[in-house]
Design a protein around this motif. Structure first.
Motif, PDB file in Angstrom:
ATOM      1  N   UNK A  76       0.856  -1.189   0.000  1.00 33.47           N
ATOM      2  CA  UNK A  76       0.000   0.000   0.000  1.00 33.47           C
ATOM      3  C   UNK A  76       0.890   1.236   0.000  1.00 33.47           C
ATOM      4  N   UNK A  77       0.631   2.137  -0.956  1.00 38.14           N
ATOM      5  CA  UNK A  77       1.357   3.406  -1.032  1.00 38.14           C
ATOM      6  C   UNK A  77       0.337   4.538  -1.016  1.00 38.14           C
ATOM      7  N   UNK A  78       0.547   5.508  -0.112  1.00 34.66           N
ATOM      8  CA  UNK A  78      -0.396   6.622   0.012  1.00 34.66           C
ATOM      9  C   UNK A  78      -0.125   7.683  -1.050  1.00 34.66           C
ATOM     10  N   UNK A  79      -1.062   8.612  -1.275  1.00 37.68           N
ATOM     11  CA  UNK A  79      -0.822   9.700  -2.236  1.00 37.68           C
ATOM     12  C   UNK A  79       0.379  10.568  -1.869  1.00 37.68           C
ATOM     13  N   UNK A  80       0.796  10.546  -0.594  1.00 33.89           N
ATOM     14  CA  UNK A  80       1.964  11.327  -0.165  1.00 33.89           C
ATOM     15  C   UNK A  80       3.250  10.532  -0.274  1.00 33.89           C
ATOM     16  N   UNK A  81       3.165   9.271  -0.756  1.00 27.25           N
ATOM     17  CA  UNK A  81       4.357   8.447  -0.910  1.00 27.25           C
ATOM     18  C   UNK A  81       4.672   7.562   0.266  1.00 27.25           C
ATOM     19  N   UNK A  82       3.852   7.538   1.289  1.00 25.44           N
ATOM     20  CA  UNK A  82       4.069   6.650   2.430  1.00 25.44           C
ATOM     21  C   UNK A  82       3.814   5.206   1.994  1.00 25.44           C
ATOM     22  N   UNK A  83       4.572   4.252   2.546  1.00 27.86           N
ATOM     23  CA  UNK A  83       4.534   2.872   2.050  1.00 27.86           C
ATOM     24  C   UNK A  83       4.476   1.892   3.215  1.00 27.86           C
ATOM     25  N   UNK A  84       3.698   0.819   3.007  1.00 20.42           N
ATOM     26  CA  UNK A  84       3.709  -0.315   3.917  1.00 20.42           C
ATOM     27  C   UNK A  84       3.397  -1.574   3.129  1.00 20.42           C
ATOM     28  N   UNK A  85       3.861  -2.707   3.620  1.00 21.45           N
ATOM     29  CA  UNK A  85       3.542  -3.982   2.968  1.00 21.45           C
ATOM     30  C   UNK A  85       3.492  -5.080   4.009  1.00 21.45           C
ATOM     31  N   UNK A  86       2.796  -6.160   3.650  1.00 21.75           N
ATOM     32  CA  UNK A  86       2.644  -7.312   4.530  1.00 21.75           C
ATOM     33  C   UNK A  86       2.594  -8.575   3.685  1.00 21.75           C
ATOM     34  N   UNK A  87       3.224  -9.636   4.191  1.00 21.56           N
ATOM     35  CA  UNK A  87       3.191 -10.945   3.537  1.00 21.56           C
ATOM     36  C   UNK A  87       2.408 -11.904   4.423  1.00 21.56           C
ATOM     37  N   UNK A  88       1.378 -12.525   3.841  1.00 21.84           N
ATOM     38  CA  UNK A  88       0.569 -13.512   4.559  1.00 21.84           C
ATOM     39  C   UNK A  88       1.015 -14.896   4.101  1.00 21.84           C
ATOM     40  N   UNK A  89       1.870 -15.513   4.886  1.00 17.06           N
ATOM     41  CA  UNK A  89       2.481 -16.775   4.505  1.00 17.06           C
ATOM     42  C   UNK A  89       1.456 -17.907   4.528  1.00 17.06           C
ATOM     43  N   UNK A  90       1.422 -18.688   3.420  1.00 14.45           N
ATOM     44  CA  UNK A  90       0.534 -19.863   3.311  1.00 14.45           C
ATOM     45  C   UNK A  90      -0.896 -19.504   3.717  1.00 14.45           C
ATOM     46  N   UNK A  91      -1.406 -18.416   3.163  1.00 14.97           N
ATOM     47  CA  UNK A  91      -2.722 -17.922   3.581  1.00 14.97           C
ATOM     48  C   UNK A  91      -3.868 -18.782   3.066  1.00 14.97           C
ATOM     49  N   UNK A  92      -3.757 -19.248   1.818  1.00 15.16           N
ATOM     50  CA  UNK A  92      -4.876 -19.949   1.177  1.00 15.16           C
ATOM     51  C   UNK A  92      -4.443 -21.345   0.765  1.00 15.16           C
ATOM     52  N   UNK A  93      -5.262 -22.329   1.113  1.00 19.30           N
ATOM     53  CA  UNK A  93      -5.057 -23.711   0.673  1.00 19.30           C
ATOM     54  C   UNK A  93      -6.202 -24.098  -0.255  1.00 19.30           C
ATOM     55  N   UNK A  94      -5.855 -24.578  -1.451  1.00 16.57           N
ATOM     56  CA  UNK A  94      -6.861 -25.008  -2.432  1.00 16.57           C
ATOM     57  C   UNK A  94      -6.752 -26.518  -2.593  1.00 16.57           C
ATOM     58  N   UNK A  95      -7.818 -27.231  -2.244  1.00 15.17           N
ATOM     59  CA  UNK A  95      -7.854 -28.683  -2.297  1.00 15.17           C
ATOM     60  C   UNK A  95      -8.426 -29.165  -3.630  1.00 15.17           C
ATOM     61  N   UNK A  96      -8.064 -30.392  -4.068  1.00 15.41           N
ATOM     62  CA  UNK A  96      -8.572 -30.900  -5.348  1.00 15.41           C
ATOM     63  C   UNK A  96     -10.069 -31.195  -5.286  1.00 15.41           C
ATOM     64  N   UNK A  97     -10.715 -30.995  -6.415  1.00 15.48           N
ATOM     65  CA  UNK A  97     -12.153 -31.242  -6.530  1.00 15.48           C
ATOM     66  C   UNK A  97     -12.414 -32.310  -7.576  1.00 15.48           C
ATOM     67  N   UNK A  98     -13.530 -33.038  -7.455  1.00 13.92           N
ATOM     68  CA  UNK A  98     -13.944 -33.942  -8.523  1.00 13.92           C
ATOM     69  C   UNK A  98     -14.648 -33.157  -9.626  1.00 13.92           C
ATOM     70  N   UNK A  99     -14.951 -33.857 -10.693  1.00 10.51           N
ATOM     71  CA  UNK A  99     -15.733 -33.271 -11.782  1.00 10.51           C
ATOM     72  C   UNK A  99     -16.972 -34.131 -11.987  1.00 10.51           C
TER      73      UNK A  99
END
Length: 367
Positions: free
Chosen positions: A171-194
Motif C-alpha cells: 500500500x502506497x499513500x498519495x503522499x508516498x508513504x509505504x507499507x507492505x505485509x506478507x501472509x504466509x501460506x494464507x490460502x489452501x486449495x484442495x482438489x475437486x472432482x468433476x
C-alpha cells in the motif's frame, strides 16, 4: 425620550451589555505516514478571562464529533478533512474556526479477511481489506501467489490450481508513504472432482419411465443422486423409474477424497404419452367374443374424447365420449342392426399437454 418639550412625555433607560469577544483556534499533531490518533489542541481564547471558556464542540469531518477540550481522534478515512471547532464562554458568546487537514497515512496494521482460507478447486475468494485509512487514491498492489496480481482495494480472485498460496499486499499513500505485509501460506486449495453423467433412453415417457444413469464423473469416491425429489440413490450408476410425468431435474453430487464436491444437473421431460389403437374388425354375433368395437391403449391424461362411426352414406351410427363404451353394431347401440360391411371410424381427443389429435380408420363388421 418620547415627545420632548411637550406636557405628555416619558423617558426610558435601557442597559446594553457588550461582552468580550471569543476567538476559536486549534492546532493539530499527527504522524504523516502512520495511522495513529490525531491530537487536537485547543488554542481558543475569550477576552472575558483565562477560564471563561466552558464548552467545546468538535466536528472531525468524518461524521464523528467530540465535546472534549483537547481530544484525540483515530480516523478510519483518508482525505482532505474539514475540521471545525466551535467554543462557548460563560457569557454564552461563541466563536468558530474551520481548518483542512491533509490526512493520507498508510495503515498502521494491514488486516485482510479472506472469504475462505481452505477452499475447493476452483476457489473464488474475496480478499476483504479491513485496513484503514485507504481509498481509491492509494496505490494498491496484491500478489496472489499464483503468478497473478491485483490493484483493487478488496479484490475477488479465482485460484484454478491445487496448492498452498502465500499472499502479499503493498500500500502506497498519495503522499508516498509505504507499507507492505506478507501472509504466509494464507490460502489452501484442495482438489475437486468433476461431476457428469449420461442417461438412457433419451426420450422418456409414462409408457417407458425407467431411466438408466451412467456416471461420467472424474476423481469421485462417493455419489449422491436426487431424482427431482421423487427418489435418491448413492450408487454410481443408478436406475430409476419416474412415477409421474413432467419436467424432472436430476442432480448428481460427487465427492472427492479431499472432501470437495461438484454437482451436475440434467432436466428430463417425462412426457405423458397417449397410445390408442383401433382394431379393423369385430363380430357382433352374441357369442361373447369380439362383440363390441372400441379402441385399446393408454389414454391417461387425454380429454375431450369423442369416437364416432359412420356408414358409407355419411350417416352417423354411433357416438361416445367414453373410451370404455364400444359399438355393438346397432345404431346408437339400441336401433336396427347394421349390415356387414366396412364403416368409417373417427376418434378425436386432446392430449395431456393440450395438443389436438384425430385418428381416422375403417372397421369391418362381420356377422
Amino acid at each position: 425620550l418620547l415627545n420632548p418639550g411637550l406636557n405628555c412625555n416619558d423617558t426610558a433607560f435601557i442597559r446594553v451589555n457588550v461582552f468580550p469577544g471569543v476567538t476559536a483556534d486549534f492546532e493539530v499533531e499527527f504522524d504523516t505516514c502512520i495511522s495513529d490518533p490525531v491530537i487536537f489542541t485547543d488554542l481558543s481564547v475569550s477576552e472575558a478571562g483565562p477560564d471563561a471558556l466552558v464548552a467545546w464542540n468538535w466536528d472531525f469531518g468524518d461524521g464523528n464529533t467530540s465535546d472534549e477540550q483537547n481530544p484525540a481522534h483515530l480516523y478510519q478515512v483518508a482525505g482532505n478533512l474539514n475540521v471545525a471547532l466551535e467554543v462557548r464562554d460563560l457569557n454564552n458568546c461563541t466563536g468558530r474556526v474551520e481548518k483542512v487537514i491533509e490526512y493520507f497515512p498508510v495503515p498502521k496494521v494491514v488486516v485482510v479477511a479472506p472469504s475462505e482460507v481452505d477452499a475447493c478447486q476452483p476457489a473464488t475468494i474475496l480478499f476483504d481489506n479491513l485496513s484503514f485509512p485507504i481509498d481509491e487514491t492509494y496505490d494498491i498492489r496484491w500478489d496472489f501467489g499464483d503468478g497473478t496480481f491485483g490493484t483493487e482495494i478488496s479484490p475477488l480472485h479465482t485460484y484454478e490450481d491445487v496448492g498452498v498460496y502465500t499472499v502479499s499486499l503493498e500500500i502506497t499513500s498519495p503522499l508516498g508513504c509505504f507499507t507492505d505485509t506478507v501472509f504466509q501460506d494464507l490460502v489452501t486449495v484442495r482438489p475437486s472432482p468433476t461431476a457428469g453423467f449420461t442417461f438412457t433412453p433419451s426420450t422418456v415417457s409414462n409408457i417407458d419411465p425407467t431411466v438408466t444413469f451412467t456416471d461420467q464423473s472424474q476423481n469421485a469416491v462417493r455419489w449422491e443422486w436426487d431424482f427431482s425429489g421423487l427418489g435418491a440413490s448413492t450408487l454410481p450408476n443408478p436406475v430409476f423409474t419416474f412415477p409421474d410425468t413432467g419436467l424432472m431435474q436430476v442432480t448428481q453430487v460427487v465427492f472427492h477424497a479431499s472432501g470437495c464436491t461438484d454437482t451436475a444437473r440434467a432436466l428430463i421431460d417425462v412426457t405423458p404419452e397417449v397410445r390408442y389403437f383401433l382394431p379393423n374388425a369385430f363380430t357382433p354375433n352374441g357369442d361373447g367374443r369380439n362383440d363390441l368395437f372400441f379402441g385399446n391403449g393408454v389414454l391417461k391424461g387425454a380429454t375431450d374424447f369423442v369416437l364416432t362411426i359412420w356408414n358409407r352414406y355419411g350417416e352417423k351410427l354411433f357416438e361416445t365420449t367414453d373410451p370404455e363404451i364400444g359399438w355393438n353394431g346397432r345404431k346408437n347401440n339400441t336401433g336396427r342392426l347394421a349390415p356387414p360391411g366396412v364403416y368409417v371410424v373417427v376418434v378425436r381427443y386432446r392430449g395431456p399437454r393440450g395438443d389436438r389429435v384425430e385418428l381416422r380408420g375403417f372397421v369391418t363388421l362381420i356377422r
